[in-house]
Design a protein around this motif. Structure first.
Motif, PDB file in Angstrom:
ATOM      1  N   TRP A  77      47.788  49.480  31.200  1.00  0.00           N
ATOM      2  CA  TRP A  77      47.702  49.250  32.641  1.00  0.00           C
ATOM      3  C   TRP A  77      48.779  50.091  33.318  1.00  0.00           C
ATOM      4  O   TRP A  77      49.947  50.045  32.925  1.00  0.00           O
ATOM      5  N   VAL A  79      50.418  51.187  37.153  1.00  0.00           N
ATOM      6  CA  VAL A  79      50.454  50.958  38.597  1.00  0.00           C
ATOM      7  C   VAL A  79      50.790  52.272  39.287  1.00  0.00           C
ATOM      8  O   VAL A  79      51.611  53.041  38.796  1.00  0.00           O
ATOM      9  N   LYS A  81      51.984  54.150  42.815  1.00  0.00           N
ATOM     10  CA  LYS A  81      52.693  53.936  44.076  1.00  0.00           C
ATOM     11  C   LYS A  81      51.928  54.473  45.278  1.00  0.00           C
ATOM     12  O   LYS A  81      51.956  53.882  46.351  1.00  0.00           O
ATOM     13  N   ASP A  84      48.410  52.368  45.604  1.00  0.00           N
ATOM     14  CA  ASP A  84      48.574  50.906  45.551  1.00  0.00           C
ATOM     15  C   ASP A  84      47.464  50.257  44.733  1.00  0.00           C
ATOM     16  O   ASP A  84      46.853  49.270  45.134  1.00  0.00           O
ATOM     17  N   LYS A  85      47.211  50.840  43.565  1.00  0.00           N
ATOM     18  CA  LYS A  85      46.212  50.301  42.648  1.00  0.00           C
ATOM     19  C   LYS A  85      46.803  50.189  41.257  1.00  0.00           C
ATOM     20  O   LYS A  85      47.752  50.884  40.908  1.00  0.00           O
ATOM     21  N   ILE A  86      46.211  49.305  40.480  1.00  0.00           N
ATOM     22  CA  ILE A  86      46.501  49.229  39.054  1.00  0.00           C
ATOM     23  C   ILE A  86      45.282  49.779  38.342  1.00  0.00           C
ATOM     24  O   ILE A  86      44.154  49.345  38.594  1.00  0.00           O
ATOM     25  N   SER A  98      39.862  49.814  37.908  1.00  0.00           N
ATOM     26  CA  SER A  98      41.057  49.682  38.738  1.00  0.00           C
ATOM     27  C   SER A  98      40.846  48.568  39.737  1.00  0.00           C
ATOM     28  O   SER A  98      39.723  48.122  39.962  1.00  0.00           O
ATOM     29  N   LEU A 101      46.079  46.535  45.187  1.00  0.00           N
ATOM     30  CA  LEU A 101      47.147  45.564  45.422  1.00  0.00           C
ATOM     31  C   LEU A 101      47.198  45.312  46.923  1.00  0.00           C
ATOM     32  O   LEU A 101      47.986  45.904  47.633  1.00  0.00           O
ATOM     33  N   ASN A 106      52.924  44.212  48.985  1.00  0.00           N
ATOM     34  CA  ASN A 106      52.662  44.995  47.782  1.00  0.00           C
ATOM     35  C   ASN A 106      52.561  46.492  48.053  1.00  0.00           C
ATOM     36  O   ASN A 106      52.163  47.239  47.192  1.00  0.00           O
ATOM     37  N   ALA A 109      53.778  49.859  45.394  1.00  0.00           N
ATOM     38  CA  ALA A 109      54.113  49.141  44.166  1.00  0.00           C
ATOM     39  C   ALA A 109      54.721  50.093  43.154  1.00  0.00           C
ATOM     40  O   ALA A 109      54.361  51.251  43.087  1.00  0.00           O
ATOM     41  N   LEU A 112      55.386  47.099  36.551  1.00  0.00           N
ATOM     42  CA  LEU A 112      54.525  46.093  35.940  1.00  0.00           C
ATOM     43  C   LEU A 112      55.335  45.329  34.925  1.00  0.00           C
ATOM     44  O   LEU A 112      56.215  45.876  34.275  1.00  0.00           O
TER      45      LEU A 112
END
Length: 197
Positions: A77, A79, A81, A84-86, A98, A101, A106, A109, A112
């Motif tokens: 996983w 993250v 910046k 703003d998704k994982i 995906s 966030l 958030n 981000a 994790l």
């Protein structure tokens, strides 16, 4: 470099240098057999043996500024910046999905935590007409529909389902017209896929 400490925080006189390409490491995770280090500048995850030998790497696109990484032993996983998704990858680097966030606070981000397990939210279904899979029906989907129609693109099963907005069992000029009408707000696309028998 990577430095090994005991759980109580005592340095174990064990360290190794990262690969030259992995010069902007932003996060590290392990499954107990390998170490994965994410690099924000090259947009890659590097895998190392526990002894420090670089084993392989994979790119994390569509992430553009990866800043955190974790694993549950089945997936990696990452993250991002900027988006703003994982992003979830298979252990060999295949993008599996995906999620955003979107909670207050958030934004941007950057880390994790290593969980015992990760349960992502139920994915939002891809909208009908979203042939390119970017979660939006736009002119790029109409272009792909036209490329499919003239034989420049061989569609996947998913593209065939999402692009058949007229529901006649194929992607044709009528689907492209309906996509364009939807994009400019003249109509709504409410369903897609092969016709119901």
């Amino acid at each position: 470099g990577v430095f090994r400490y005991s759980l109580s925080g005592v340095f174990q006189n064990d360290s190794f240098s990262l690969d030259v390409e992995n010069s902007h490491a932003e996060g590290i995770t392990t499954d107990g057999n390998s170490l994965w280090v994410v690099d924000k500048d090259v947009g890659k995850v590097f895998r190392y043996s526990l002894g420090g030998s670089q084993l392989d790497s994979f790119g994390v696109a569509p992430a553009t500024h990866p800043e955190g990484i974790t694993t549950d032993g089945a997936s990696i996983w990452v993250v991002d910046k900027d988006t703003d998704k994982i992003y979830r990858f298979g252990m060999a680097g295949t993008l599996l999905g995906s999620f955003g966030l979107e909670l207050p606070g958030n934004g941007k981000a950057g880390g994790l935590s290593t969980p015992f397990s990760i349960v992502p939210p139920t994915p939002t279904p891809t909208p009908c007409g979203d042939i390119n899979g970017d979660e939006d029906v736009n002119v790029f989907d109409a272009i792909i529909a036209l490329q499919i129609i003239v034989g420049l693109v061989e569609p996947t099963e998913t593209q065939l389902t999402l692009g058949d907005v007229v529901r006649d069992g194929t992607i044709n000029v009528f689907d492209a017209i309906l996509l364009l009408q939807h994009i400019v707000g003249l109509t709504e696309i409410t369903d897609c896929g092969p016709p119901v028998p």
